[in-house]
Every structure is written in structure tokens, then in C-alpha cells.
Design an enzyme around this catalytic site. Structure first.
Site, short mmCIF file in Angstrom:
data_model
loop_
_atom_site.label_atom_id
_atom_site.label_comp_id
_atom_site.label_asym_id
_atom_site.label_seq_id
_atom_site.Cartn_x
_atom_site.Cartn_y
_atom_site.Cartn_z
CE LYS A 45 -31.01 -29.86 36.82
NZ LYS A 45 -31.57 -30.26 38.15
CE1 TYR B 4 -27.89 -32.86 33.58
CE2 TYR B 4 -29.68 -34.00 34.71
CZ TYR B 4 -28.59 -33.14 34.74
OH TYR B 4 -28.19 -32.57 35.93
N1 LIG Z 1 -23.58 -34.32 39.71
C1 LIG Z 1 -23.30 -33.17 39.12
O1 LIG Z 1 -22.19 -32.95 38.58
C2 LIG Z 1 -24.34 -32.08 39.07
C3 LIG Z 1 -23.97 -30.85 38.51
C4 LIG Z 1 -24.93 -29.84 38.44
C5 LIG Z 1 -26.20 -30.04 38.93
N2 LIG Z 1 -26.54 -31.24 39.47
C6 LIG Z 1 -27.91 -31.39 40.00
O2 LIG Z 1 -27.79 -31.69 41.39
C7 LIG Z 1 -28.95 -32.41 41.82
C8 LIG Z 1 -28.50 -33.61 42.63
O3 LIG Z 1 -27.84 -34.44 41.70
P1 LIG Z 1 -26.68 -35.46 42.14
O4 LIG Z 1 -25.55 -35.30 41.19
O5 LIG Z 1 -26.44 -35.34 43.60
O6 LIG Z 1 -27.36 -36.85 41.78
P2 LIG Z 1 -27.95 -37.96 42.73
O7 LIG Z 1 -28.54 -38.98 41.82
O8 LIG Z 1 -26.91 -38.35 43.72
O9 LIG Z 1 -29.11 -37.20 43.54
C9 LIG Z 1 -30.41 -37.12 43.01
C10 LIG Z 1 -31.38 -37.44 44.15
O10 LIG Z 1 -32.71 -37.30 43.64
C11 LIG Z 1 -33.46 -38.42 44.05
N3 LIG Z 1 -34.55 -38.67 43.10
C12 LIG Z 1 -34.43 -39.10 41.82
N4 LIG Z 1 -35.65 -39.25 41.28
C13 LIG Z 1 -36.56 -38.91 42.23
C14 LIG Z 1 -37.98 -38.87 42.28
N5 LIG Z 1 -38.73 -39.22 41.22
N6 LIG Z 1 -38.57 -38.48 43.43
C15 LIG Z 1 -37.82 -38.12 44.50
N7 LIG Z 1 -36.47 -38.15 44.54
C16 LIG Z 1 -35.86 -38.54 43.39
C17 LIG Z 1 -32.46 -39.58 44.05
O11 LIG Z 1 -32.93 -40.64 44.84
C18 LIG Z 1 -31.21 -38.90 44.61
O12 LIG Z 1 -31.19 -38.95 46.01
C19 LIG Z 1 -29.73 -32.76 40.56
O13 LIG Z 1 -30.84 -31.89 40.42
C20 LIG Z 1 -28.72 -32.52 39.43
O14 LIG Z 1 -29.36 -32.16 38.22
C21 LIG Z 1 -25.65 -32.27 39.55
C1 LIG Z 2 -15.14 -41.34 28.16
C2 LIG Z 2 -14.34 -40.07 28.23
C3 LIG Z 2 -14.65 -39.18 27.04
C4 LIG Z 2 -14.61 -39.35 29.55
O1 LIG Z 2 -13.75 -38.25 29.66
C5 LIG Z 2 -16.09 -38.90 29.62
C6 LIG Z 2 -16.35 -38.04 30.83
C7 LIG Z 2 -17.88 -37.83 31.02
C8 LIG Z 2 -18.48 -39.09 31.64
C9 LIG Z 2 -18.09 -36.56 31.86
C10 LIG Z 2 -17.49 -35.32 31.15
C11 LIG Z 2 -18.34 -34.12 31.58
C12 LIG Z 2 -19.28 -34.69 32.63
C13 LIG Z 2 -20.58 -33.92 32.91
C14 LIG Z 2 -20.28 -32.48 33.40
O2 LIG Z 2 -19.34 -32.52 34.47
C15 LIG Z 2 -21.50 -31.81 33.90
C16 LIG Z 2 -22.65 -32.46 34.18
C17 LIG Z 2 -23.85 -31.64 34.53
C18 LIG Z 2 -24.59 -32.18 35.76
O3 LIG Z 2 -25.83 -31.52 35.88
C19 LIG Z 2 -24.80 -33.66 35.69
C20 LIG Z 2 -23.50 -34.43 35.40
C21 LIG Z 2 -22.80 -33.93 34.11
C22 LIG Z 2 -23.71 -34.23 32.92
C23 LIG Z 2 -21.42 -34.65 33.98
C24 LIG Z 2 -21.59 -36.14 33.64
C25 LIG Z 2 -20.27 -36.85 33.27
C26 LIG Z 2 -19.55 -36.12 32.13
C27 LIG Z 2 -20.37 -36.16 30.87
#
Ligand SMILES: NC(=O)c1ccc[n+]([C@@H]2O[C@H](COP(=O)([O-])OP(=O)(O)OC[C@H]3O[C@@H](n4cnc5c(N)ncnc54)[C@H](O)[C@@H]3O)[C@@H](O)[C@H]2O)c1
Ligand SMILES: CC(C)[C@@H](O)CC[C@@H](C)[C@H]1CC[C@H]2[C@@H]3[C@H](O)C=C4C[C@@H](O)CC[C@]4(C)[C@H]3CC[C@]12C
Length: 342
Positions: free
Chosen positions: A136, A132
Site C-alpha cells: 500500500k 500488505y
Molecule cells: N478494509 C479495511 O479496513 C481497509 C482500510 C483501509 C484501506 N482499505 C483499502 O480499501 C480498498 C478496498 O478494500 P476492501 O476492504 O473493501 O476489500 P475487498 O476485498 O472487499 O475489496 C477489494 C476489491 O478488489 C477486487 N480485486 C482484488 N484483486 C483484484 C484484481 N487483481 N483485479 C481487479 N480487482 C481485484 C476484489 O474483487 C474486491 O472487489 C483496498 O484497496 C484496501 O487496501 C481497506
Molecule cells: C485475534 C485478536 C488479536 C484480534 O483482536 C485481532 C484483530 C485483527 C484481525 C484486526 C486488528 C486491526 C485490524 C486491521 C486494521 O483495522 C487496519 C487494516 C488496514 C486496512 O488497509 C486493511 C485491514 C486492516 C489490516 C485490519 C485487518 C484486521 C486487523 C488486523
């Protein structure tokens, strides 16, 4: 938020693999909302969706650190999908592209080096092995390298990348899963991470707002913003992942047991490795994807927080939602979930 906060918006296209009923609610105002079911891994579908667009905000991605998808699939969606979006902009003449990157492009790295209240210029050895964060980092690199490419019509493509830390808020599935885990354990969660390990969090509404703002300002200040990265931040407090979650789950009836981790790190890592082994053994029969695995444990145990104002300096970003508002909105969402337990 684009519909609420972007007065010049004439059409909003939502391109997603999975469209939901929530989209119907958006189609009530004066702005045309076009829902397109499609797959970013299919270049022709992306090109058709992008054609004629003025700005593309590419936030689609496969967010998986739990072993649900293969590394090939993660790469195909996050990297090839992003390349398809870039090529679609070039081929159809779309000049502005905002990419939702991630803190994980930077870290935590495989050596567990802390990143303590760093910024976009803080030196840090970004080294990833997990599919992952690797995906990214590669996708962000593609987006930034595409800045300045000539699009159809001869104008330059202007790109930038936003790096949210751990997003929380309405719809946060991990928060939901942890809430139900605590309910199953009689309203208790058991501390696994030292309270001293800070983990950056940002409210989803402020992440969305930063996207709206940068999409607007990218057009006005291409020379300054083009090819830049910006951490997404707000006034959410610096806490451990678990303590932060309790700011929201505590008022929802859960209690975090232990002032320090109840199990030593080596035993937690043993259990995480056991989970990884079980996932591998059970894969032919079923998907076993618990929260605890070697990667999530390492992530949660490594300080990673940001302290920056680059977005404020470059495009006037100020969080739209205060910490109190962000927290209360998320608490309301968790409380509203009761009764919908899986
Ligand atoms: N959740 C976090 O903590 C976090 C932190 C930093 C960055 N991000 C980034 O934010 C963005 C949104 O992530 P999220 O956390 O909202 O997750 P999410 O799974 O809620 O959103 C991802 C979206 O992408 C769509 N998607 C997945 N595969 C696809 C494909 N092949 N074609 C078209 N659409 C597709 C999904 O249907 C979903 O609506 C991602 O790029 C993720 O890497 C998330
Ligand atoms: C089971 C315990 C050790 C519990 O504390 C695990 C937590 C774990 C699921 C989360 C801890 C950190 C999170 C990640 C972080 O917030 C940043 C992220 C980057 C974003 O692009 C996608 C989500 C994530 C990887 C996020 C996912 C959950 C954690 C690993």
C-alpha cells in the site's frame, strides 16, 4: 453512492476480478452502469476499461494480513496493478485519479510506536516489513508521484490518495468472522487487547462519500488537492479494536469476557507464532489462516487513531453518516446474517 450522489454522472464502470449479482441492482436508473470483469494486473484489460473515462477511482486491492496470498501476489495486485491504472490514465488521457490507500501506509510501524490521534502532517517513522502495508505504501507513492504527469492530449494527471483507518460496516468480512467465532463460543468473546489501546475505525459509507466528494473536487481544485493524501475519518468512537466491535456485536447477542486481557501478551504472541508455524506446515495440504497471527496481534495492540480535518478544509468533507446511523446500519447487517453462518 456515485449513482445517488453524483448528479453529473453519465456512465459508471465497475472493473473487478469478481463481479457480483449486486451489480444488476445498480442498472435500474438513468445512468449507464457497465460491469467489466477484469484483472488490474493485466495492463491491457485496465487500459481498455479506463479508455474514455473522465475520473478513475482505484479501490481494487488484495487485502490480506492473514497469509492467504503470497507476498508476490500482494505486490502484483496492489503495486503493479496500481501502476497499470496510472499508465492507463496516461495512455488514454484520463486526467483524474483517486486512490484508496490505507492508514497502514503510515502505521503501526514495526517498532510498535503509537500514533495517537495524529493527522496527515504528524511526524511518524513509517517502517513496514509485512507485504500488505509495504504494497500500500509503494502504491500510494506511485500515485502521488504520478501527479502532474502529462496524459495523452497534453493535460496534467491530477491524483490524490485517501487513507481509511479500519473500515467497518455492511459487508465487513472480519466482523462477520468474529461474530460467528463468538457464536461458536456460546455467545462469548475473550478479551485479548487492553481497552486502553485505541484503534481508528471509519464507517464504509463515509469512506465511500469521501471518495465521491474528492473525485468531484479534484476537478475543481487540482492545484490544492493534486498530490495530496487524506485520512478517512468520521465520528466513530476511539476504542480498542475489540471494544469497538462490541458496540456492534453486543446488540447482536455477544459478550466480551474480561475487563483486561485474559492471557498475558507473551502467551498471546506464542499462540500467534504457533498459528504462523501451523500455517506454514499445513500450507501444502490446506489454507490455515486464523485471525490471530504475529502481525494482527501487533496491529491490534498498537494505538493508531487519527484526528484531522484536512478533508473538510480542502474539499468540504463532512461525514454523511453519524456514529449512531453507522452503528445501527452495521448492527442490522450482522443481524440479517443469522442463518447464513458458514
Ligand atoms: N478494509 C479495511 O479496513 C481497509 C482500510 C483501509 C484501506 N482499505 C483499502 O480499501 C480498498 C478496498 O478494500 P476492501 O476492504 O473493501 O476489500 P475487498 O476485498 O472487499 O475489496 C477489494 C476489491 O478488489 C477486487 N480485486 C482484488 N484483486 C483484484 C484484481 N487483481 N483485479 C481487479 N480487482 C481485484 C476484489 O474483487 C474486491 O472487489 C483496498 O484497496 C484496501 O487496501 C481497506
Ligand atoms: C485475534 C485478536 C488479536 C484480534 O483482536 C485481532 C484483530 C485483527 C484481525 C484486526 C486488528 C486491526 C485490524 C486491521 C486494521 O483495522 C487496519 C487494516 C488496514 C486496512 O488497509 C486493511 C485491514 C486492516 C489490516 C485490519 C485487518 C484486521 C486487523 C488486523
Amino acid at each position: 453512492m456515485l449513482l445517488q450522489r453524483e448528479p453529473r454522472l453519465r456512465e459508471l464502470r465497475v472493473f473487478d476480478l469478481h463481479l457480483g449479482p449486486w451489480l444488476e441492482e445498480l442498472q435500474t436508473g438513468p445512468v449507464q452502469v457497465t460491469a467489466i470483469q477484469g484483472d488490474v494486473t493485466q495492463a491491457h484489460e485496465v487500459t481498455a476499461a479506463v479508455a474514455g473515462a473522465h475520473v478513475v477511482i482505484h479501490t481494487a486491492g488484495l487485502v490480506d494480513v492473514f497469509g492467504r496470498a503470497s507476498s508476490e501476489t500482494i505486490h502484483e495486485v496492489n503495486v503493479q496493478g496500481t501502476q497499470n491504472v496510472i499508465e492507463a490514465c496516461v495512455q488514454t488521457g484520463t486526467q483524474f485519479l483517486v486512490y484508496t490507500s490505507s492508514m497502514e501506509v503510515v502505521g503501526p510501524n514495526i517498532k510498535g510506536h503509537p500514533f495517537y490521534r495524529g493527522n496527515e502532517d504528524t511526524p511518524y517513522e513509517a517502517a513496514h516489513r509485512h507485504p500488505y502495508p509495504r504494497s500500500k505504501a509503494l502504491a500510494e507513492q506511485l500515485v502521488l508521484e504520478a501527479n502532474g504527469r502529462k496524459v495523452h492530449g497534453g493535460l496534467p494527471l491530477v491524483t490524490c490518495a485517501l487513507r481509511p483507518t479500519g473500515i467497518y460496516g455492511e459487508g465487513h468480512q472480519i466482523m462477520r468472522d468474529i461474530y460467528y467465532q463468538g457464536q461458536r463460543l456460546g455467545g462469548r468473546l475473550f478479551r485479548a487487547i487492553p481497552a486502553s489501546v485505541e484503534h481508528g475505525r471509519v464507517y464504509v459509507g463515509n469512506v465511500a462519500w469521501m471518495h465521491v466528494l474528492v473525485a468531484r473536487e479534484l476537478q475543481q481544485q487540482a492545484a490544492l488537492l493534486g498530490g495530496q493524501v487524506y485520512f478517512c475519518y468520521d465520528s466513530s468512537p476511539y476504542k480498542s479494536y475489540e471494544d469497538f466491535n462490541m458496540e456492534i456485536l453486543g446488540p447482536c447477542g455477544l459478550r466480551l469476557v474480561g475487563a483486561r486481557p485474559l492471557l498475558p501478551y507473551w502467551l498471546l504472541m506464542f499462540l500467534a507464532l504457533l498459528n504462523a508455524l501451523l500455517q506454514w506446515l499445513l500450507r501444502p495440504l490446506l489454507l490455515y489462516a486464523p485471525l490471530l497471527n504475529p502481525y494482527t496481534l501487533a496491529m491490534a495492540n498498537t494505538t493508531f487513531t487519527v484526528s484531522t480535518n484536512k478533508a473538510q478544509r480542502h474539499f468540504g468533507y463532512e461525514p454523511l453518516f453519524s456514529w449512531e446511523d453507522s452503528r445501527n446500519r452495521t448492527i442490522r447487517w450482522v443481524r440479517a446474517m443469522d442463518g447464513s453462518a458458514p
